[in-house]
Design an enzyme around this catalytic site. Structure first.
Site, mmCIF file in Angstrom:
data_model
loop_
_atom_site.group_PDB
_atom_site.id
_atom_site.type_symbol
_atom_site.label_atom_id
_atom_site.label_comp_id
_atom_site.label_asym_id
_atom_site.label_seq_id
_atom_site.Cartn_x
_atom_site.Cartn_y
_atom_site.Cartn_z
ATOM 1 N N ASP A 1 3.016 -1.030 1.286
ATOM 2 C CA ASP A 1 3.255 -2.430 1.688
ATOM 3 C C ASP A 1 2.699 -3.478 0.718
ATOM 4 O O ASP A 1 1.574 -3.333 0.224
ATOM 5 C CB ASP A 1 2.562 -2.727 3.027
ATOM 6 C CG ASP A 1 2.740 -1.639 4.052
ATOM 7 O OD1 ASP A 1 3.523 -0.722 3.835
ATOM 8 O OD2 ASP A 1 2.051 -1.736 5.081
HETATM 9 N N1 DQQ Z 1 1.338 0.714 6.206
HETATM 10 C C1 DQQ Z 1 2.006 0.494 7.467
HETATM 11 C C2 DQQ Z 1 1.117 -0.506 8.130
HETATM 12 C C3 DQQ Z 1 -0.235 -0.063 7.747
HETATM 13 C C4 DQQ Z 1 -0.052 0.402 6.331
HETATM 14 C C5 DQQ Z 1 3.418 0.027 7.274
HETATM 15 C C6 DQQ Z 1 -0.852 1.624 6.001
HETATM 16 O O1 DQQ Z 1 1.300 -0.546 9.529
HETATM 17 O O2 DQQ Z 1 -1.162 -1.124 7.804
HETATM 18 O O3 DQQ Z 1 4.046 0.644 6.212
HETATM 19 O O4 DQQ Z 1 -0.650 2.021 4.672
#
Ligand code: DQQ
Length: 482
Positions: free
Chosen positions: A39
Site C-alpha cells: 500500500d
Molecule cells: N495492507 C492492507 C492494510 C494493512 C496493510 C491492505 C498491511 O489493511 O494495513 O493491503 O500491509
C-alpha cells in the site's frame, strides 16, 4: 522515541541497476529499489514536495516485516529514495509491523497515523501516531501510543482494525478506521478528536454486507469532492484482497448517506490513498498487485508497483473519474500518430516497446467492436488485447500466454462499460513492463498485470469490426531513474 530507521537501505542506484534486463520491471512507475512493496502510505504534499511512504518489506520480495519506505518528488513522476521512515520497535505495541496510514499537516508539524501491530499474526491492531522533522526524514513515535487501542464493541471481534485516515473539520479532527462487524460485513468506524491524541468513537460511518462488499473493509479514504463526499474502501474476502469500491453521498452531522456507488478498479489496483495538493487536486496512488507466484517473486527479487498518481473528480452523474496526472505528459518521448482508419480486421502500427503512453479514440457501429492489441511475440501468439464490444457495452482484457508445444492459455476479463449518447470510446493505456493501466472514458479503470516472456519486439496493433479509429497517439516512455 525518535527513529532514524536502523534498517539500512541498500544503495538505490546500484540496486535498481541490477534489474535492468528484467522485461517485467516497470521503468516509469514508482517502485522501491528492490524487495516487496504494497500500500501507499502517508502521501502528502509538504512544502512544495510530494512525499510518498509505502508498505515495505526491506528483507524480502514477499510480504512481511512491515516498515514504511519513503520517497520524495517535485513532479509526482521522478522520485528520490529516502531512508526508511518508520519501523517496528521490538517488544512494543508495534513490534509485529507498521501497517498502513496517512499523513497530515498539524499546524506546521508533519504528523502520521498508522496501525501498530503486535502479537503472532499481527493480531493486535491499534492506532498510533508519530511526528516528523521538517524534511519528513526523522520520526518520533508519540509516548502515549497506542492512541486508540480497543476495537468498538459493536464489531464483535478484536482483530481487524486498521488503516487510519484523518482530516480536519471546523470543530476538530476526524478519523476513519477500516474494520468488520462479525457476521455482518465490512465497516468504517468514525472517530473525533480535538488534540489528535484522545479519540472519541462516534459510530459506523458505513457498514457493508458480507455477501456484497467483502468481509473486511481496509484502507478507507473519506473526503469532499465537488459538492459531495466520497468514501473509498478496499474490500477483503477474509482470505484475500479483492476489489476497491467507492460510495458517493452527502455528509451531514457526521452521518454519511450514500446516493451512488461504483467500482474504482477492476483488476490489480488496491489500497489506494488520496491527498489534496496545493493546487487543490485530489490525488490518488494505488498499489498494483502482482499476480505472480511466490516462487516467481523470489526469483524476480522485487514485487509491487504504484500506479501513476491520478486526479479524482466526479462527473455530472456522480461517477468517479480518474485521470493520470498531467505531469506524466512532460516525460513523453517519441510520438506516433494515426488517424481516420476504417477498422475491419487488424492493422499493424509502427509502435513498439514495453514502455508506452497511448491515447486512442474510436467510433463504433451498434454491432461493432474495436480495440488495441499488444503483440508481444513476433508470431502474434503471446499477446494482450484490450477490446470494446458495442452491443454488449463491455470492455474486455484478454491475455494469451503460450505454453510448451503449440498450446496456449487464454484468460479473458469482461467488465461493463457503456457509452453515453454521442460519446466515442476513449482509451488511455499506460504500458510499463508488466503494468497495464487502462482507463476508458476517464471513468472505467482496469489495471491488469501481464508478464510476457517474449516481449522485446512488442508491436501495437489496432483491430475492429464496423468501427473507425478516429485518432491514436502513442508516446515512447523513458525510464524515470536515469
Ligand atoms: N495492507 C492492507 C492494510 C494493512 C496493510 C491492505 C498491511 O489493511 O494495513 O493491503 O500491509
Amino acid at each position: 522515541m525518535t527513529i532514524n530507521s536502523s534498517i539500512v537501505m541498500p544503495n538505490p542506484a546500484t540496486t535498481r541497476a541490477r534489474y535492468q534486463a528484467d522485461l517485467n520491471r516497470p521503468h516509469y512507475h514508482f517502485l522501491p529499489p528492490n524487495n516487496w512493496m504494497n500500500d501507499p502510505n502517508g502521501f502528502i504534499h509538504w512544502k512544495g514536495k510530494y512525499h510518498l511512504f509505502y508498505q515495505h518489506n526491506p528483507f524480502s520480495p514477499l510480504w512481511g516485516n512491515m516498515t514504511w519506505g519513503h520517497a520524495v518528488s517535485e513532479d509526482l513522476i521522478h522520485w528520490t529514495d529516502l531512508p526508511y521512515a518508520i519501523e517496528p520497535t521490538p517488544g512494543s505495541y508495534d513490534e509485529s509491523g507498521i501497517f498502513s496510514g496517512c499523513a497530515i499537516d498539524h499546524d506546521g508539524v508533519p504528523t502520521i497515523f498508522y496501525t501498530a501491530t503486535a502479537g503472532a499474526g499481527c493480531d493486535i491492531q491499534t492506532q498510533a501516531m508519530a511526528t516528523g522533522s521538517d524534511d519528513l526524514v526523522t520520526w518520533t513515535k508519540h509516548p502515549q501510543n497506542p492512541i486508540i487501542s480497543q476495537v468498538p464493541e459493536i464489531s464483535g471481534q478484536t482483530r481487524d482494525f486498521r488503516d487510519p485516515f484523518v482530516w480536519k473539520e471546523a470543530d476538530g479532527w476526524y478519523m476513519v478506521v477500516g474494520s468488520r462487524i462479525q457476521d455482518v460485513g465490512g465497516v468504517v468506524f468514525l472517530y473525533r478528536s480535538t488534540d489528535l491524541i484522545h479519540w472519541e468513537y462516534l459510530h459506523p460511518l458505513l457498514t457493508g454486507d458480507k455477501y456484497v462488499d467483502g468481509v473486511i473493509w481496509e484502507c478507507p479514504n473519506f473526503f469532499p469532492l465537488g459538492d459531495k463526499w466520497v468514501l473509498i474502501i478496499s474490500t477483503h474476502s477474509g482470505m484475500a484482497t479483492t476489489t476497491v469500491v467507492y460510495y458517493v453521498g452527502t455528509y451531514e452531522n457526521h452521518h454519511f448517506t450514500p446516493t451512488s456507488h461504483g467500482v474504482l478498479d477492476y483488476a490489480s489496483l488496491y489500497a489506494p490513498l488520496t491527498t489534496l495538493d496545493a493546487q487543490n487536486r485530489r490525488l490518488m496512488f494505488g498499489w498494483l498487485r502482482e499476480t505472480r507466484t511466490e516462487g516467481e517473486l523470489r526469483k524476480a527479487g522485487w514485487a509491487g508497483v504504484q500506479s501513476i498518481p491520478r486526479v479524482l473528480a466526479l462527473d455530472a452523474n456522480d461517477v468517479l473519474t480518474t485521470q493520470p496526472v498531467r505531469e506524466l505528459q512532460a516525460i513523453r518521448g517519441q510520438k506516433h500518430h494515426y488517424e481516420a482508419l476504417a477498422l475491419n480486421g487488424s492493422t499493424d502500427t509502427e509502435i513498439r516497446g514495453l514502455a508506452l503512453d497511448i491515447e486512442a479514440e474510436f467510433t463504433v457501429q451498434p454491432e461493432g467492436e474495436c480495440g488495441v492489441r499488444m503483440a508481444f511475440s513476433s508470431d502474434g501468439i503471446e499477446r494482450l488485447e484490450i477490446g470494446w464490444n458495442a452491443a454488449q457495452n463491455q470492455l474486455s482484457v484478454r491475455t494469451v500466454t503460450p505454453q510448451m508445444g503449440s498450446s496456449s492459455i487464454t484468460h479473458t476479463q469482461e467488465i461493463p462499460h457503456a457509452l453515453r449518447p454521442g460519446e466515442s470510446l476513449r482509451l488511455r493505456i499506460l504500458l510499463d513492463g508488466s503494468v497495464v493501466e487502462i482507463i476508458a472514458n476517464d471513468r472505467t479503470s482496469i489495471t491488469p498485470r501481464v508478464y510476457p516472456k517474449n516481449a522485446e519486439r512488442n508491436q501495437v496493433q489496432v483491430f475492429g469490426r464496423d468501427a473507425m479509429l478516429h485518432v491514436l497517439n502513442a508516446w515512447e516512455m523513458p525510464s524515470i531513474w536515469q
